[in-house]
Design a protein around this motif. Structure first.
Motif, PDB file in Angstrom:
ATOM      1  N   PRO A  53       4.418   9.555 -11.225  1.00 39.30           N
ATOM      2  CA  PRO A  53       4.622   8.106 -11.311  1.00 39.30           C
ATOM      3  C   PRO A  53       5.127   7.605  -9.816  1.00 39.30           C
ATOM      4  CG  PRO A  53       4.909   9.034 -13.161  1.00 39.30           C
ATOM      5  CD  PRO A  53       4.920  10.196 -12.597  1.00 39.30           C
ATOM      6  N   ALA A  54       6.242   8.297  -9.400  1.00 32.26           N
ATOM      7  CA  ALA A  54       7.111   7.687  -8.326  1.00 32.26           C
ATOM      8  C   ALA A  54       5.983   7.897  -7.119  1.00 32.26           C
ATOM      9  CB  ALA A  54       8.258   8.519  -8.084  1.00 32.26           C
ATOM     10  N   SER A  55       5.301   8.708  -6.943  1.00 32.39           N
ATOM     11  CA  SER A  55       4.387   8.898  -5.673  1.00 32.39           C
ATOM     12  C   SER A  55       3.361   7.958  -5.808  1.00 32.39           C
ATOM     13  CB  SER A  55       3.568  10.413  -5.750  1.00 32.39           C
ATOM     14  OG  SER A  55       4.729  11.363  -5.562  1.00 32.39           O
ATOM     15  N   ARG A  56       2.711   7.720  -7.132  1.00 30.51           N
ATOM     16  CA  ARG A  56       1.779   6.518  -7.308  1.00 30.51           C
ATOM     17  C   ARG A  56       2.112   5.220  -6.764  1.00 30.51           C
ATOM     18  NH1 ARG A  56      -2.360   7.922 -11.455  1.00 30.51           N
ATOM     19  NH2 ARG A  56      -2.319  10.461 -11.614  1.00 30.51           N
ATOM     20  N   ILE A  57       3.556   4.857  -7.089  1.00 28.61           N
ATOM     21  CA  ILE A  57       4.113   3.782  -6.724  1.00 28.61           C
ATOM     22  C   ILE A  57       4.013   3.523  -5.321  1.00 28.61           C
ATOM     23  CG2 ILE A  57       6.208   2.170  -6.894  1.00 28.61           C
ATOM     24  CD1 ILE A  57       6.949   3.280  -9.640  1.00 28.61           C
ATOM     25  N   ARG A  58       4.808   4.630  -4.609  1.00 29.34           N
ATOM     26  CA  ARG A  58       4.596   4.726  -3.378  1.00 29.34           C
ATOM     27  C   ARG A  58       3.309   4.535  -2.645  1.00 29.34           C
ATOM     28  NH1 ARG A  58       7.428   8.739  -2.815  1.00 29.34           N
ATOM     29  NH2 ARG A  58       5.693  10.483  -2.433  1.00 29.34           N
ATOM     30  N   ARG A  59       2.020   5.123  -3.171  1.00 29.05           N
ATOM     31  CA  ARG A  59       0.858   5.298  -2.695  1.00 29.05           C
ATOM     32  C   ARG A  59       0.305   3.855  -2.747  1.00 29.05           C
ATOM     33  NH1 ARG A  59      -3.770   5.782  -5.197  1.00 29.05           N
ATOM     34  NH2 ARG A  59      -2.759   7.061  -6.845  1.00 29.05           N
ATOM     35  N   ARG A  60       0.548   3.128  -3.850  1.00 30.00           N
ATOM     36  CA  ARG A  60      -0.047   1.586  -4.099  1.00 30.00           C
ATOM     37  C   ARG A  60       0.566   0.710  -3.258  1.00 30.00           C
ATOM     38  NH1 ARG A  60      -3.642  -1.800  -4.064  1.00 30.00           N
ATOM     39  NH2 ARG A  60      -2.834  -3.901  -4.730  1.00 30.00           N
ATOM     40  N   ARG A  61       1.716   1.132  -2.723  1.00 29.06           N
ATOM     41  CA  ARG A  61       2.651   0.188  -1.857  1.00 29.06           C
ATOM     42  C   ARG A  61       2.118   0.137  -0.558  1.00 29.06           C
ATOM     43  NH1 ARG A  61       8.738   1.110  -4.536  1.00 29.06           N
ATOM     44  NH2 ARG A  61       8.715  -0.436  -5.974  1.00 29.06           N
ATOM     45  N   LEU A  62       1.946   1.386  -0.062  1.00 25.18           N
ATOM     46  CA  LEU A  62       1.279   1.881   1.232  1.00 25.18           C
ATOM     47  C   LEU A  62      -0.076   0.974   1.341  1.00 25.18           C
ATOM     48  CD1 LEU A  62       2.574   5.234   1.590  1.00 25.18           C
ATOM     49  CD2 LEU A  62       3.460   3.434   2.922  1.00 25.18           C
ATOM     50  N   GLU A  63      -0.772   1.292   0.156  1.00 23.17           N
ATOM     51  CA  GLU A  63      -2.494   0.859   0.199  1.00 23.17           C
ATOM     52  C   GLU A  63      -2.104  -0.723   0.511  1.00 23.17           C
ATOM     53  OE1 GLU A  63      -3.770   2.191  -3.363  1.00 23.17           O
ATOM     54  OE2 GLU A  63      -4.413   4.017  -2.824  1.00 23.17           O
ATOM     55  N   ARG A  64      -1.279  -1.187  -0.097  1.00 27.77           N
ATOM     56  CA  ARG A  64      -1.115  -2.878   0.047  1.00 27.77           C
ATOM     57  C   ARG A  64      -0.940  -3.232   1.338  1.00 27.77           C
ATOM     58  NH1 ARG A  64      -3.283  -7.498  -0.270  1.00 27.77           N
ATOM     59  NH2 ARG A  64      -1.526  -9.234  -0.526  1.00 27.77           N
ATOM     60  N   ALA A  65       0.034  -2.405   1.885  1.00 24.43           N
ATOM     61  CA  ALA A  65       0.603  -2.470   3.334  1.00 24.43           C
ATOM     62  C   ALA A  65      -0.857  -2.494   4.127  1.00 24.43           C
ATOM     63  CB  ALA A  65       1.855  -1.503   3.785  1.00 24.43           C
ATOM     64  N   ALA A  66      -1.251  -1.407   4.179  1.00 22.97           N
ATOM     65  CA  ALA A  66      -2.551  -1.226   4.988  1.00 22.97           C
ATOM     66  C   ALA A  66      -3.351  -2.399   4.783  1.00 22.97           C
ATOM     67  CB  ALA A  66      -3.253  -0.073   4.512  1.00 22.97           C
ATOM     68  N   GLU A  67      -3.701  -3.055   3.654  1.00 25.64           N
ATOM     69  CA  GLU A  67      -4.537  -4.133   3.463  1.00 25.64           C
ATOM     70  C   GLU A  67      -4.238  -5.184   4.492  1.00 25.64           C
ATOM     71  OE1 GLU A  67      -4.849  -4.702  -0.504  1.00 25.64           O
ATOM     72  OE2 GLU A  67      -5.847  -2.871  -1.094  1.00 25.64           O
ATOM     73  N   ILE A  68      -2.773  -5.532   4.121  1.00 24.04           N
ATOM     74  CA  ILE A  68      -2.194  -6.633   4.718  1.00 24.04           C
ATOM     75  C   ILE A  68      -2.107  -6.492   6.345  1.00 24.04           C
ATOM     76  CG2 ILE A  68       0.074  -8.093   5.204  1.00 24.04           C
ATOM     77  CD1 ILE A  68       0.824  -7.294   2.132  1.00 24.04           C
ATOM     78  N   LEU A  69      -1.775  -5.267   6.716  1.00 25.51           N
ATOM     79  CA  LEU A  69      -1.741  -4.893   8.337  1.00 25.51           C
ATOM     80  C   LEU A  69      -3.403  -5.064   8.879  1.00 25.51           C
ATOM     81  CD1 LEU A  69       0.572  -2.141   8.422  1.00 25.51           C
ATOM     82  CD2 LEU A  69       1.074  -4.220   9.087  1.00 25.51           C
ATOM     83  N   ALA A  70      -4.193  -4.917   8.143  1.00 31.42           N
ATOM     84  CA  ALA A  70      -5.871  -4.834   8.653  1.00 31.42           C
ATOM     85  C   ALA A  70      -6.298  -6.176   8.614  1.00 31.42           C
ATOM     86  CB  ALA A  70      -6.623  -3.896   7.865  1.00 31.42           C
TER      87      ALA A  70
END
Length: 333
Positions: free
Chosen positions: A264-281
C-alpha cells in the motif's frame, strides 16, 4: 536514558555506539547527511510539523550489527549499491518499524508495525512523519539457518509484525541500555552473534505468510484500497494506517491483502508520482517543482525529486522541459 556523545561510525566489536541527530543537539548536526544503521542517510523532512530527531544506539558483535532508534520527522535513504555475487549470499538485512509514541527504550504495547527483508545491495527509503521506532539487523546469511532462496523469496514484501514479534524487538533493545562491559571477551562476542542470529531467524520464521482470507475478500480490499489512493493520494496525511481505518480493518490485515504484490505504501507513492508527471507534462501546470511536490502529497521536495527520478529516469524539471519541448514541436508554426 543517559545522554551520550554522538557516534555515527560502526562501533568496534563488542561496543555500543549512540546516535543523536536532532534539532535539539546542534553539535551533532551540521546540515550534512549523516549515516545511520545499514548505511542509511539521515536527513530532516522539509515542512515537517514536528522537530526532527534520530536517537538510538547500535551494538556490534563480530559479524552481526543490531540497532534500535526513536525517529521523528526524518527521511532515511540508502541508494542501491553494486550487487554482491548472488543476492542474499552474504548478509541479510532486516528493517522493522513500529509507529508508536515515546522512546524505543520505554515499555510500550503493540502498535502498527512492519518488517522488510533487504539485500545489502538494495535501495532503501523510509520516512517517519511522526514518532516511530526503528530496528535494524545485519546478519550473515550462513548463521540464520534458512536457505538463501527462502530468504530471497521474502524480499520486496512487507510483513505485519505480531505483538510477539514486537516484544522480541523491544526485548533486544534492552541490550543497548544495559551497557557493553560484558562484551569484551571473544566468547561474549560469539554469544552476541548467536543471539542476534537467533533473533533474525525467529523474526523471519514467524513472518512466513500464513493461510489468509479467501481470494474474493482479498481482492475487495485491494480494489477499495486502490480507490482510496486514487482519490486521496494528494493528501500528505494519507498512510496505510489511515487506509486501514477507512476500510475498518487492521493495518496487519491490509498488508496481508497485498502479500506478494506492491505494498500500500508503494501504491500511494506511485499514484503521487503519476499525478506529478501529469501536472509537469501539462503546459498549464504549476511552474515550481516544490509546488508540484506539495500538490501531490509529498512532504519533502528532495524526497519527491529522488523518487521521481527513480520512477521516470529524469528529474522533475527535465521531465517538464522534455514534454513542453515536445508539445512545442507539435504545434503548427
Amino acid at each position: 536514558m543517559a545522554e551520550s556523545p554522538g557516534r555515527y561510525d560502526v562501533p568496534p566489536p563488542g561496543a555500543i555506539a549512540w546516535l543523536d541527530v536532532s534539532a535539539e543537539n546542534p553539535d551533532t548536526w551540521s546540515g550534512r547527511l549523516r549515516t545511520g544503521p545499514l548505511g542509511l542517510q539521515i536527513a530532516p523532512m522539509r515542512n515537517a510539523r514536528a522537530a526532527y530527531f534520530f536517537k538510538g544506539a547500535r551494538l556490534r558483535g563480530t559479524r552481526c550489527v543490531w540497532s534500535a532508534s526513536t525517529v521523528s520527522s526524518t527521511e532515511l535513504y540508502r541508494p542501491a549499491r553494486a550487487a554482491v555475487p548472488a543476492p542474499f549470499d552474504s548478509n541479510v538485512q532486516l528493517l522493522a518499524r513500529i509507529d508508536a509514541e515515546g522512546s524505543v527504550f520505554d515499555p510500550a504495547g503493540p502498535a502498527p508495525a512492519a518488517l522488510r527483508v533487504h539485500d545489502p545491495a538494495d535501495e532503501i527509503t523510509e520516512q517517519f512523519a511522526g514518532n516511530g521506532h526503528l530496528f535494524t539487523l545485519s546478519v550473515p546469511h550462513a548463521v540464520i539457518g534458512l536457505e538463501a532462496p527462502a530468504i530471497k523469496a521474502m524480499a520486496d514484501r512487507t510483513y505485519g509484525l505480531s505483538p510477539f514479534q514486537q516484544q522480541l524487538l523491544r526485548s533486544a533493545a534492552g541490550l543497548l541500555v544495559a551497557g557493553g562491559e560484558e562484551f569484551e571477551s571473544a566468547a561474549s562476542l560469539v554469544g552476541v552473534d548467536r543471539y542476534l542470529a537467533g533473533l533474525a531467524g525467529l523474526l523471519l520464521r514467524t513472518a512466513v505468510s500464513r493461510p489468509g482470507p479467501d481470494l474474493a475478500h482479498v481482492e475487495s480490499i485491494r480494489l477499495r484500497t486502490d480507490a482510496i489512493i486514487f482519490e486521496q493520494a494528494a493528501d500528505p496525511e494519507l498512510t496505510p494506517a489511515i487506509i486501514a481505518a477507512q476500510l475498518n480493518i487492521s493495518l496487519r490485515q491490509l498488508y496481508r491483502a497485498f502479500t506478494g504484490t506492491e505494498s500500500p505504501a508503494s501504491r500511494i507513492r506511485r499514484r503521487r508520482l503519476e499525478r506529478a508527471a501529469e501536472i509537469l507534462a501539462a503546459r498549464s501546470g504549476p511552474g515550481h517543482v516544490e509546488r508540484v511536490a506539495v500538490e501531490c502529497g509529498f512532504a519533502s521536495a528532495e524526497y519527491f525529486s529522488r523518487a521521481f527520478r527513480r520512477e521516470f529516469g529524469l528529474s522533475p524539471r527535465a521531465y517538464r522541459s522534455a514534454h513542453r519541448d515536445s508539445a512545442g514541436a507539435r504545434t503548427p508554426g
